[in-house]
Design an enzyme around this catalytic site. Structure first.
Site, PDB file in Angstrom:
ATOM      1  N   TYR A  51      11.885   7.127  15.112  1.00 30.28           N
ATOM      2  CA  TYR A  51      12.034   7.242  13.760  1.00 30.28           C
ATOM      3  C   TYR A  51      13.073   8.013  13.047  1.00 30.28           C
ATOM      4  CZ  TYR A  51       9.320   8.149   9.296  1.00 30.28           C
ATOM      5  OH  TYR A  51       8.987   8.066   7.913  1.00 30.28           O
TER       6      TYR A  51
ATOM      7  N   LYS B 132      15.763   6.884  10.472  1.00 25.81           N
ATOM      8  CA  LYS B 132      15.819   7.526   9.088  1.00 25.81           C
ATOM      9  C   LYS B 132      17.262   8.175   8.763  1.00 25.81           C
ATOM     10  CE  LYS B 132      12.071   6.033   7.485  1.00 25.81           C
ATOM     11  NZ  LYS B 132      11.806   5.046   6.345  1.00 25.81           N
TER      12      LYS B 132
ATOM     13  N   THR C 185       0.563   8.286   7.634  1.00 21.05           N
ATOM     14  CA  THR C 185       0.272   9.682   7.865  1.00 21.05           C
ATOM     15  C   THR C 185      -1.069  10.192   7.947  1.00 21.05           C
ATOM     16  OG1 THR C 185       0.358  10.293   5.543  1.00 21.05           O
ATOM     17  CG2 THR C 185       2.611  10.196   6.765  1.00 21.05           C
TER      18      THR C 185
ATOM     19  N   ASP D  50       8.712 -10.393   6.443  1.00 24.12           N
ATOM     20  CA  ASP D  50       9.180  -9.790   7.683  1.00 24.12           C
ATOM     21  C   ASP D  50      10.455  -9.280   7.447  1.00 24.12           C
ATOM     22  OD1 ASP D  50      10.224  -8.833  10.203  1.00 24.12           O
ATOM     23  OD2 ASP D  50       9.314 -10.498  11.220  1.00 24.12           O
ATOM     24  N   VAL D  51      10.740  -7.785   7.220  1.00 27.08           N
ATOM     25  CA  VAL D  51      12.220  -7.533   6.952  1.00 27.08           C
ATOM     26  C   VAL D  51      13.078  -7.778   8.053  1.00 27.08           C
ATOM     27  CG1 VAL D  51      11.296  -5.703   5.262  1.00 27.08           C
ATOM     28  CG2 VAL D  51      11.679  -5.065   7.613  1.00 27.08           C
TER      29      VAL D  51
ATOM     30  N   ASN E  26      11.740   0.094   1.192  1.00 31.71           N
ATOM     31  CA  ASN E  26      10.483   1.029   1.569  1.00 31.71           C
ATOM     32  C   ASN E  26       9.777   0.689   2.715  1.00 31.71           C
ATOM     33  OD1 ASN E  26       8.268   3.252   0.793  1.00 31.71           O
ATOM     34  ND2 ASN E  26       7.169   1.137   0.937  1.00 31.71           N
TER      35      ASN E  26
ATOM     36  N   ARG F 255       0.678  -1.290   0.088  1.00 28.16           N
ATOM     37  CA  ARG F 255       0.050  -0.126  -0.245  1.00 28.16           C
ATOM     38  C   ARG F 255       0.968   1.354  -0.002  1.00 28.16           C
ATOM     39  NH1 ARG F 255      -2.363   0.082   6.317  1.00 28.16           N
ATOM     40  NH2 ARG F 255      -0.544   0.509   7.292  1.00 28.16           N
TER      41      ARG F 255
ATOM     42  N   ASP G  72       5.549  -7.888   1.730  1.00 26.07           N
ATOM     43  CA  ASP G  72       5.015  -7.154   2.779  1.00 26.07           C
ATOM     44  C   ASP G  72       4.392  -8.218   3.840  1.00 26.07           C
ATOM     45  OD1 ASP G  72       3.241  -5.209   4.282  1.00 26.07           O
ATOM     46  OD2 ASP G  72       3.680  -3.860   2.591  1.00 26.07           O
TER      47      ASP G  72
ATOM     48  N   THR H  28      -0.310   8.731   2.898  1.00 22.54           N
ATOM     49  CA  THR H  28      -0.347   7.469   3.228  1.00 22.54           C
ATOM     50  C   THR H  28      -0.859   6.952   4.360  1.00 22.54           C
ATOM     51  OG1 THR H  28       1.735   7.159   4.348  1.00 22.54           O
ATOM     52  CG2 THR H  28       1.806   7.384   1.896  1.00 22.54           C
TER      53      THR H  28
END
Length: 249
Positions: free
Chosen positions: A152, A156, A190, A60-61, A87, A16, A37, A187
């Site tokens: 976060y 980043k 957010t 699962d990253v 991403n 998504r 995902d 998204t």
């Protein structure tokens, strides 16, 4: 498309939002895409919509073994891996004093460790294929500090630095690595943010996932002399601050 012929991509967080828009943009460039995902229903629906050159894989990253399975499945389905778009990301609100240690670690694990793990395992495949592109989706929170989302911000900024280290290491193998730094984008992540977040930007609006996807497509297909670079889509938010001018006398 750069100097390699393989056209096989993995897009994490592709079910998504920005990830789904990136997957669609790449398919339009005749690039086969694995949508990776945890959101199985949404991911399968995106793959169904995009057709035979898209495939969903649950990922699962933060799981080493899961990454290996997805990379193998991507190559079995579409040939040598050439592109990785990291991403997948999560956001948790909490200040330095209030965010729980568990949530801080979880945000860093998904946003930073997950991207490192993807690069760690995908890079040998890209090297074997003669080169490739890795695009890491960071944030303006990788360029500026923001109160209330320390985990976060840390993740980043870390991804921004990791991108540069990887670009230096992998460049001789013909692998380009760049970071993309979106500001506020419409998204699901957010959805709870007030519109005032963007009110002071020169372009006073939220961006759209398709605008980020267009930048990622450009980096993969056109920006063949760019690596270790930061590409910002923030409506001008990081350009500086507008000051009120004095009245003319």
């Amino acid at each position: 498309m750069s100097r390699f012929s393989a056209r096989n991509a993995i897009v994490t967080g592709g079910a998504r939002g920005i990830g789904a828009a990136i997957a669609e943009a790449l398919v339009k460039e005749d690039i086969s895409v694995v949508i990776a995902d945890l959101l199985e229903h949404e991911g399968c629906e995106v793959a169904r919509k995009l057709g035979s050159t898209a495939k969903f894989c649950r990922l699962d990253v933060t799981d080493d073994a899961n990454w290996r399975i997805v990379i193998d499945e991507a190559e079995e389905a579409f040939g040598p891996l050439a592109i990785l778009v990291n991403n997948a990301g999560i956001l948790d609100f909490g200040g330095i004093e209030t965010q729980s240690p568990v949530m801080f670690r979880h945000v860093v694990d998904v946003n930073l460790y997950g991207a490192w793990l993807g690069m760690h395992l995908a890079a040998p495949r890209l090297r074997a294929g003669g080169g490739g592109v890795i695009v890491n989706i960071s944030s303006t929170a990788g360029l500026l500090g923001y109160a209330g989302i320390g985990g976060y911000v840390a993740s980043k900024w870390g991804l921004r630095g990791l991108t540069k280290a990887a670009a230096i290491e992998l460049g001789p193998a013909g692998i380009r690595v760049c970071s993309v730094h979106p500001g506020p984008i419409h998204t699901p992540m957010t959805a709870g943010l007030d519109a005032s977040v963007a009110a002071t930007q020169p372009l006073a609006r939220f961006g759209e996932p398709e605008e980020v996807a267009a930048m990622v497509r450009f980096l993969i297909t056109e920006a063949t002399f760019s690596t270790g670079s930061e590409f910002v889509l923030d409506g001008g938010a990081t350009a500086g601050q507008a000051l009120p001018l004095p009245n003319a006398s």
